[in-house]
Design a protein around this motif. Sequence first.
Motif, mmCIF file in Angstrom:
data_model
loop_
_atom_site.group_PDB
_atom_site.id
_atom_site.type_symbol
_atom_site.label_atom_id
_atom_site.label_comp_id
_atom_site.label_asym_id
_atom_site.label_seq_id
_atom_site.Cartn_x
_atom_site.Cartn_y
_atom_site.Cartn_z
ATOM 1 N N ARG A 1 3.638 -1.482 -2.008
ATOM 2 C CA ARG A 1 2.209 -1.749 -2.209
ATOM 3 C C ARG A 1 2.028 -3.258 -2.423
ATOM 4 N NH1 ARG A 1 1.193 1.557 -6.067
ATOM 5 N NH2 ARG A 1 -0.017 3.157 -4.960
ATOM 6 N N PRO A 2 1.328 -3.961 -1.532
ATOM 7 C CA PRO A 2 1.081 -5.390 -1.723
ATOM 8 C C PRO A 2 0.282 -5.645 -3.002
ATOM 9 C CG PRO A 2 0.610 -4.721 0.536
ATOM 10 C CD PRO A 2 0.802 -3.461 -0.256
ATOM 11 N N PRO A 3 0.246 -6.904 -3.461
ATOM 12 C CA PRO A 3 -0.508 -7.218 -4.686
ATOM 13 C C PRO A 3 -1.967 -6.779 -4.592
ATOM 14 C CG PRO A 3 0.878 -9.066 -4.056
ATOM 15 C CD PRO A 3 0.952 -8.084 -2.932
ATOM 16 N N GLU A 4 -2.493 -6.336 -5.723
ATOM 17 C CA GLU A 4 -3.855 -5.786 -5.773
ATOM 18 C C GLU A 4 -4.893 -6.754 -5.214
ATOM 19 O OE1 GLU A 4 -6.361 -5.475 -9.539
ATOM 20 O OE2 GLU A 4 -5.731 -3.391 -9.244
ATOM 21 N N GLN A 5 -4.792 -8.031 -5.577
ATOM 22 C CA GLN A 5 -5.806 -8.980 -5.130
ATOM 23 C C GLN A 5 -5.810 -9.144 -3.612
ATOM 24 O OE1 GLN A 5 -8.261 -10.081 -7.008
ATOM 25 N NE2 GLN A 5 -7.304 -8.849 -8.606
ATOM 26 N N GLU A 6 -4.649 -9.034 -2.997
ATOM 27 C CA GLU A 6 -4.588 -9.096 -1.532
ATOM 28 C C GLU A 6 -5.302 -7.898 -0.916
ATOM 29 O OE1 GLU A 6 -0.695 -9.545 0.065
ATOM 30 O OE2 GLU A 6 -0.177 -11.254 -1.222
ATOM 31 N N LEU A 7 -5.107 -6.744 -1.495
ATOM 32 C CA LEU A 7 -5.736 -5.536 -0.962
ATOM 33 C C LEU A 7 -7.249 -5.578 -1.148
ATOM 34 C CD1 LEU A 7 -3.175 -2.896 -2.250
ATOM 35 C CD2 LEU A 7 -3.361 -3.852 0.057
ATOM 36 N N LEU A 8 -7.698 -6.023 -2.319
ATOM 37 C CA LEU A 8 -9.139 -6.108 -2.561
ATOM 38 C C LEU A 8 -9.785 -7.150 -1.652
ATOM 39 C CD1 LEU A 8 -9.180 -5.888 -6.462
ATOM 40 C CD2 LEU A 8 -9.821 -4.099 -4.834
ATOM 41 N N ALA A 9 -9.072 -8.254 -1.414
ATOM 42 C CA ALA A 9 -9.602 -9.295 -0.528
ATOM 43 C C ALA A 9 -9.719 -8.791 0.908
ATOM 44 C CB ALA A 9 -8.705 -10.529 -0.576
ATOM 45 N N ALA A 10 -8.903 -7.795 1.257
ATOM 46 C CA ALA A 10 -8.956 -7.200 2.598
ATOM 47 C C ALA A 10 -9.942 -6.032 2.662
ATOM 48 C CB ALA A 10 -7.574 -6.727 3.013
ATOM 49 N N ASP A 11 -10.755 -5.893 1.603
ATOM 50 C CA ASP A 11 -11.804 -4.852 1.525
ATOM 51 C C ASP A 11 -11.244 -3.436 1.427
ATOM 52 O OD1 ASP A 11 -13.911 -6.710 1.604
ATOM 53 O OD2 ASP A 11 -13.857 -6.774 3.793
ATOM 54 N N MET A 12 -10.033 -3.306 0.909
ATOM 55 C CA MET A 12 -9.506 -1.974 0.653
ATOM 56 C C MET A 12 -10.156 -1.413 -0.614
ATOM 57 S SD MET A 12 -7.607 -1.397 3.182
ATOM 58 C CE MET A 12 -6.950 -2.363 4.543
ATOM 59 N N VAL A 13 -10.465 -0.131 -0.596
ATOM 60 C CA VAL A 13 -11.216 0.508 -1.676
ATOM 61 C C VAL A 13 -10.257 1.184 -2.649
ATOM 62 C CG1 VAL A 13 -12.993 2.210 -2.220
ATOM 63 C CG2 VAL A 13 -13.132 0.894 -0.096
ATOM 64 N N SER B 1 -2.023 8.765 1.746
ATOM 65 C CA SER B 1 -1.921 8.130 3.058
ATOM 66 C C SER B 1 -1.400 6.711 2.916
ATOM 67 C CB SER B 1 -3.287 8.096 3.754
ATOM 68 O OG SER B 1 -3.630 9.356 4.287
ATOM 69 N N VAL B 2 -0.526 6.337 3.838
ATOM 70 C CA VAL B 2 0.003 4.977 3.906
ATOM 71 C C VAL B 2 -0.063 4.528 5.363
ATOM 72 C CG1 VAL B 2 1.536 5.369 1.940
ATOM 73 C CG2 VAL B 2 2.400 5.714 4.267
ATOM 74 N N VAL B 3 0.389 3.313 5.602
ATOM 75 C CA VAL B 3 0.409 2.771 6.963
ATOM 76 C C VAL B 3 1.838 2.395 7.339
ATOM 77 C CG1 VAL B 3 -0.199 0.730 8.326
ATOM 78 C CG2 VAL B 3 -1.978 1.993 7.128
ATOM 79 N N ASP B 4 2.244 2.839 8.509
ATOM 80 C CA ASP B 4 3.484 2.367 9.121
ATOM 81 C C ASP B 4 3.088 1.169 9.983
ATOM 82 O OD1 ASP B 4 5.742 1.847 10.586
ATOM 83 O OD2 ASP B 4 5.852 3.802 11.544
ATOM 84 N N TYR B 5 3.391 -0.023 9.490
ATOM 85 C CA TYR B 5 2.980 -1.249 10.173
ATOM 86 C C TYR B 5 4.198 -1.824 10.887
ATOM 87 C CZ TYR B 5 0.823 -5.784 11.056
ATOM 88 O OH TYR B 5 0.324 -6.921 11.672
ATOM 89 N N GLY B 6 4.374 -1.433 12.124
ATOM 90 C CA GLY B 6 5.500 -1.926 12.911
ATOM 91 C C GLY B 6 6.844 -1.652 12.279
ATOM 92 N N GLY B 7 6.975 -0.502 11.621
ATOM 93 C CA GLY B 7 8.233 -0.152 10.977
ATOM 94 C C GLY B 7 8.294 -0.470 9.499
ATOM 95 N N HIS B 8 7.267 -1.125 8.973
ATOM 96 C CA HIS B 8 7.188 -1.417 7.539
ATOM 97 C C HIS B 8 6.190 -0.454 6.905
ATOM 98 C CE1 HIS B 8 9.501 -5.142 7.964
ATOM 99 N NE2 HIS B 8 8.781 -5.383 9.050
ATOM 100 N N TRP B 9 6.629 0.243 5.869
ATOM 101 C CA TRP B 9 5.775 1.229 5.213
ATOM 102 C C TRP B 9 4.987 0.566 4.093
ATOM 103 C CZ3 TRP B 9 5.308 6.106 7.121
ATOM 104 C CH2 TRP B 9 6.264 6.507 8.065
ATOM 105 N N LEU B 10 3.654 0.605 4.214
ATOM 106 C CA LEU B 10 2.780 -0.097 3.272
ATOM 107 C C LEU B 10 1.729 0.842 2.694
ATOM 108 C CD1 LEU B 10 2.048 -3.331 5.359
ATOM 109 C CD2 LEU B 10 3.744 -3.060 3.529
ATOM 110 N N CYS B 11 1.505 0.727 1.387
ATOM 111 C CA CYS B 11 0.375 1.393 0.733
ATOM 112 C C CYS B 11 -0.739 0.356 0.600
ATOM 113 C CB CYS B 11 0.774 1.910 -0.642
ATOM 114 S SG CYS B 11 -0.605 2.676 -1.527
ATOM 115 N N LEU B 12 -1.887 0.644 1.175
ATOM 116 C CA LEU B 12 -2.984 -0.317 1.228
ATOM 117 C C LEU B 12 -4.060 -0.048 0.177
ATOM 118 C CD1 LEU B 12 -3.473 -0.590 5.100
ATOM 119 C CD2 LEU B 12 -1.994 -1.943 3.598
ATOM 120 N N THR B 13 -3.763 0.808 -0.778
ATOM 121 C CA THR B 13 -4.805 1.263 -1.697
ATOM 122 C C THR B 13 -4.604 0.763 -3.121
ATOM 123 O OG1 THR B 13 -5.046 3.251 -0.338
ATOM 124 C CG2 THR B 13 -6.016 3.303 -2.541
#
Length: 204
Positions: free
Chosen positions: A56-68, A105-117
Amino acid sequence: MGVRMLDGQAANDAQRQRELGDLAIRNAAAMAFPPTDWEQKVLGEVLKLPRVAVVRPPEQELLAADMVRNDCHVNCHTQEANDPERLSRHVTGWLIDGSDLILHSVVDYGGHWLCLTPQLGPAPSKFQFIPDPFIEWRGTSDGTAKEAFRSGNLLPTALRKYPEAHIRMRDEFSRLMASGMSAFDARKRVDATLGVEFRKKDPI
């Protein structure tokens, strides 16, 4: 200036407590549905599937990307739909949380597993996740939303190893709120009592 800053912080803290209290009400209800043989059967099937490590990327990065906050399915669907490079794949499965599997739900981003929430409460930066290829999303009858199904059955919020424990915690939470305690404080009380007992149970 110092007084205004303190007043602003107090208002922010109160708002966060209200939001956490509202989340506690929703979670208590969502996790306390009646146990069934079907739930235990699916739990056994899912536990045989391969697991992946999700970051899971840092919270501020996710909020800046408009993730809810706490809206993982929509966040990942939106990411896949709007990714110009087409590297994002929305994957639904199960977040391993102690003795529970949480529909997530997560995202498989080109083989990297990311939680965007981003989450309202504390959340780990890395966790185990079970992608479930048997989950499909279907539109609701009114066409306003989508729901997750597995083998033709509408999925609950979670698959629980100890469903009765969640029902006990929900009942105690409701009792405390009925006595006049706020949802935020009731959740803290339950977590410090029945929650401690629950976390001693064998994990998945």
